[in-house]
Design a protein around this motif. Structure first.
Motif, PDB file in Angstrom:
ATOM      1  N   ILE A 311       0.840  -1.212   0.000  1.00 27.14           N
ATOM      2  CA  ILE A 311       0.000   0.000   0.000  1.00 27.14           C
ATOM      3  C   ILE A 311       0.870   1.255   0.000  1.00 27.14           C
ATOM      4  O   ILE A 311       0.481   2.291  -0.548  1.00 27.14           O
ATOM      5  CB  ILE A 311      -0.984  -0.034   1.196  1.00 27.14           C
ATOM      6  CG1 ILE A 311      -2.065   1.044   1.028  1.00 27.14           C
ATOM      7  CG2 ILE A 311      -0.286   0.098   2.519  1.00 27.14           C
ATOM      8  CD1 ILE A 311      -3.214   0.891   1.988  1.00 27.14           C
ATOM      9  N   HIS A 315      -0.095   3.737  -2.865  1.00 26.54           N
ATOM     10  CA  HIS A 315      -0.579   5.070  -2.510  1.00 26.54           C
ATOM     11  C   HIS A 315       0.181   6.127  -3.314  1.00 26.54           C
ATOM     12  O   HIS A 315      -0.411   7.082  -3.823  1.00 26.54           O
ATOM     13  CB  HIS A 315      -0.421   5.292  -0.993  1.00 26.54           C
ATOM     14  CG  HIS A 315      -0.930   6.614  -0.527  1.00 26.54           C
ATOM     15  ND1 HIS A 315      -0.102   7.676  -0.263  1.00 26.54           N
ATOM     16  CD2 HIS A 315      -2.192   7.048  -0.311  1.00 26.54           C
ATOM     17  CE1 HIS A 315      -0.841   8.715   0.121  1.00 26.54           C
ATOM     18  NE2 HIS A 315      -2.111   8.360   0.102  1.00 26.54           N
ATOM     19  N   MET A 328      -7.695   1.865  -2.048  1.00 31.22           N
ATOM     20  CA  MET A 328      -6.685   1.504  -1.041  1.00 31.22           C
ATOM     21  C   MET A 328      -7.437   0.898   0.144  1.00 31.22           C
ATOM     22  O   MET A 328      -8.516   1.385   0.506  1.00 31.22           O
ATOM     23  CB  MET A 328      -5.913   2.726  -0.534  1.00 31.22           C
ATOM     24  CG  MET A 328      -5.131   3.471  -1.583  1.00 31.22           C
ATOM     25  SD  MET A 328      -3.673   2.604  -2.170  1.00 31.22           S
ATOM     26  CE  MET A 328      -3.705   3.108  -3.902  1.00 31.22           C
ATOM     27  N   GLY A 336      -2.287  -4.839   3.926  1.00 34.52           N
ATOM     28  CA  GLY A 336      -2.893  -3.686   3.270  1.00 34.52           C
ATOM     29  C   GLY A 336      -3.131  -4.048   1.828  1.00 34.52           C
ATOM     30  O   GLY A 336      -2.823  -5.154   1.398  1.00 34.52           O
ATOM     31  N   GLY A 338      -3.649  -2.129  -2.317  1.00 29.93           N
ATOM     32  CA  GLY A 338      -3.898  -1.015  -3.221  1.00 29.93           C
ATOM     33  C   GLY A 338      -4.126  -1.537  -4.622  1.00 29.93           C
ATOM     34  O   GLY A 338      -3.370  -2.378  -5.103  1.00 29.93           O
TER      35      GLY A 338
END
Ligand SMILES: [Zn+2]
Length: 547
Positions: A311, A315, A328, A336, A338
């Motif tokens: 992530i 990001h 996300m 995490g 994304g």
């Protein structure tokens, strides 16, 4: 099952050191490679000097789990196209589960592994992979950004407790191995760090990625897990990241490790644009690092969607989303995610150089047993582009034609134009079936030796390697014909590869207390029971290995 005798097959089986050996091969009634049948009544297939290989094995492809599903939802335009079977070199995004099985089988692949299975999401990943027909499959559970492990390390709970937690996590999620993604970096992102180098400390836990990589790889070695730590290293996509990639290899201190989608981790910072190929440095390092295997993560020009647990990186990539939409997510403090659509363009200097770097890695690494052919589907491009990629590797003239269509500054700054090497069918067989079988510890796959599963592909040799590898004459899964002349004829259920690891179960009382104090879900629900596997497989086969 009816026995089959194949005559006049040119066998390429690197695990048995067989390179283009004219042989007769048999499928026995159990769907394995067998001996000459003792009675009549078997089928005979004349291969007419076609090439025979074991079924292809993809050890890193995102085919199940949360972010793959998000990608499918985010890119319905890609799905529509896939349902229309409009695939090609520039095929779009992420096919659905059914299409995934069909398209892989039509290329001669019979097994595929999801590398990023989140512990708390493992049931869903298994259900989704179980929905992919034909392909035997499995997953690597993601550790190294989960609060449990980071707290154990930071509070110095001791190596044996961590090792047992790794063993417990594999068994609980019914995994084949362990993957670490941007070690510590996904967690650090949640504490507002936007980068984390190999020896940089996590602002909350005070841990470095080096310590996490070393601890996890040592744990897997001690537990005897066949597949070494699957490492998505620090600094993905960052110019100059070859330094931390090489340092990550050193952090293993001789323990086995598998560096994944290494193309994205093989960048220098030289030249006018401060972005350059570091393929020679990597190839040189691998010569003296026989404990390391890699998969490449080749990029393919055209539309795709990037789906990553990293992530921190995703990001920073969100502003490059094409089309302009992205997702996300945080996943239960264990990982995490994304998801960012992306279009790789020939006229982009960066994308063109990424394409060059991937090919250079394939061609420069001395030992093909250290290299696996992947596009990190769908991150570098869809898996349906594998025949195109194989042609690029086997045909210098075709490669040069493509190279001359790229951003003009790239030719000037790359050595690809000077590489004369063309991979042989034997080297392709290593990178697409024999090496992945060895690296994963699949003892019954990746070879045509007696007793192995009869996953067999027969390709008619053709000067156009892209055509050859996209239209096999015959594909057999466990002795059953599934593809004829590149078209699907049958669709058997898939099998699940998973491990039963031996560890000290006293770790469970630690984890139970941790769950009661910190988690919403109950500890007893964290462990996937054997009885649930039937639900995942819906009649498919368990391929359990006890360690
Ligand atoms: Zn990946």
């Amino acid at each position: 099952m009816k026995e089959i005798k194949f005559i006049n097959a040119r066998v390429i089986d690197p695990i048995q050191n067989k390179n283009d050996v004219l042989e007769t091969i048999f499928i026995d009634p159990k769907g394995k490679i067998g001996n000459m049948p003792s009675s009549d009544g078997y089928d005979v297939i004349d291969c007419c000097n076609s090439i025979m290989m074991a079924g292809g094995i993809d050890l890193h492809t995102h085919i199940g789990g949360g972010k793959t599903n998000i990608a499918r939802m985010l890119m319905p335009e890609g799905l529509c196209k896939s349902n229309g079977f409009e695939y090609g070199n520039k095929g779009e995004s992420v096919p659905g589960t059914i299409d995934t099985g069909h398209r892989y089988a039509e290329m001669g692949y019979t097994a595929a592994f999801e590398p990023a299975m989140i512990f708390s999401n493992a049931r869903q990943a298994h259900l989704e992979m179980g929905d992919v027909p034909i392909l035997d499959h499995g997953g690597y559970v993601m550790l190294g950004n989960d609060e449990i492990l980071l707290e154990m390390l930071a509070k110095k709970k001791g190596h044996s407790l961590i090792r047992d937690y790794v063993g417990w996590s594999i068994n609980a999620s019914k995994a084949m191995g362990v993957k670490v993604v941007n070690p510590g970096g996904i967690s650090a992102f949640k504490f507002n760090q936007r980068s984390l180098d190999l020896d940089e400390k996590h602002s909350h836990w005070g841990l470095t990625p080096r310590a996490i990589v070393h601890e996890l790889s040592l744990s897997l070695q001690e537990l005897g897990v066949p597949h070494p730590l699957h490492i998505h290293a620090s600094n993905l996509g960052v110019p100059g990241n070859i330094k931390s990639t090489i340092e990550t290899i050193d952090a293993l201190e001789g323990i086995r490790g598998h560096l994944t989608h290494v193309q994205f981790h093989c960048y220098g910072s030289e030249g006018p644009k401060k972005f350059s190929s570091a393929s020679q440095q990597l190839a040189e390092k691998l010569k003296t690092s026989k404990n390391i295997s890699i998969d490449v993560g080749q990029i393919i020009f055209g539309q795709t969607v990037t789906t990553s647990g990293d992530i921190m990186k995703q990001h920073s990539n969100r502003n490059n989303a094409n089309p302009k939409k992205w997702v996300m997510g945080d996943i239960e403090c264990t990982a995490g995610c994304g998801v960012v659509p992306f279009k790789y363009k020939e006229n982009s200097f960066v994308n063109a150089l990424q394409w060059v770097i991937g090919l250079e890695i394939f061609l420069l690494v001395d030992d093909p047993w250290q290299v696996v052919l992947t596009t990190d589907h769908p991150n570098g491009g869809p898996f349906t582009s594998y025949p195109h990629l194989i042609k690029l590797l086997m045909n210098k003239e075709f490669r040069d034609e493509q190279l001359h269509q790229l951003h003009p500054d790239v030719i000037e700054h790359c050595i690809l134009k000077d590489i004369k090497k063309e991979l042989s069918l034997y080297e392709i067989a290593i990178m697409t079936r024999a090496a992945p079988a060895k690296i994963l510890g699949l003892v019954e796959n990746g070879s045509l030796a007696k007793g192995k599963h009869a996953d067999i592909v027969i390709y008619k040799e053709d000067p156009d390697q892209e055509y050859m590898f996209s239209t096999p004459e015959y594909v057999y899964k466990n002795g059953k014909l599934v593809v004829r002349n590149g078209k699907l004829v049958d669709c058997p259920k898939p099998g699940l590869h998973y491990l039963d690891v031996n560890f000290d179960s006293s770790v469970e009382s630690y984890l139970k207390k941790y769950y009661e104090k910190n988690c919403i879900g109950e500890f007893r629900n964290g462990f996937i029971a054997e009885s649930e596997i039937d639900l995942f497989l819906d009649g498919g086969k368990r391929i359990l290995r006890k360690i």
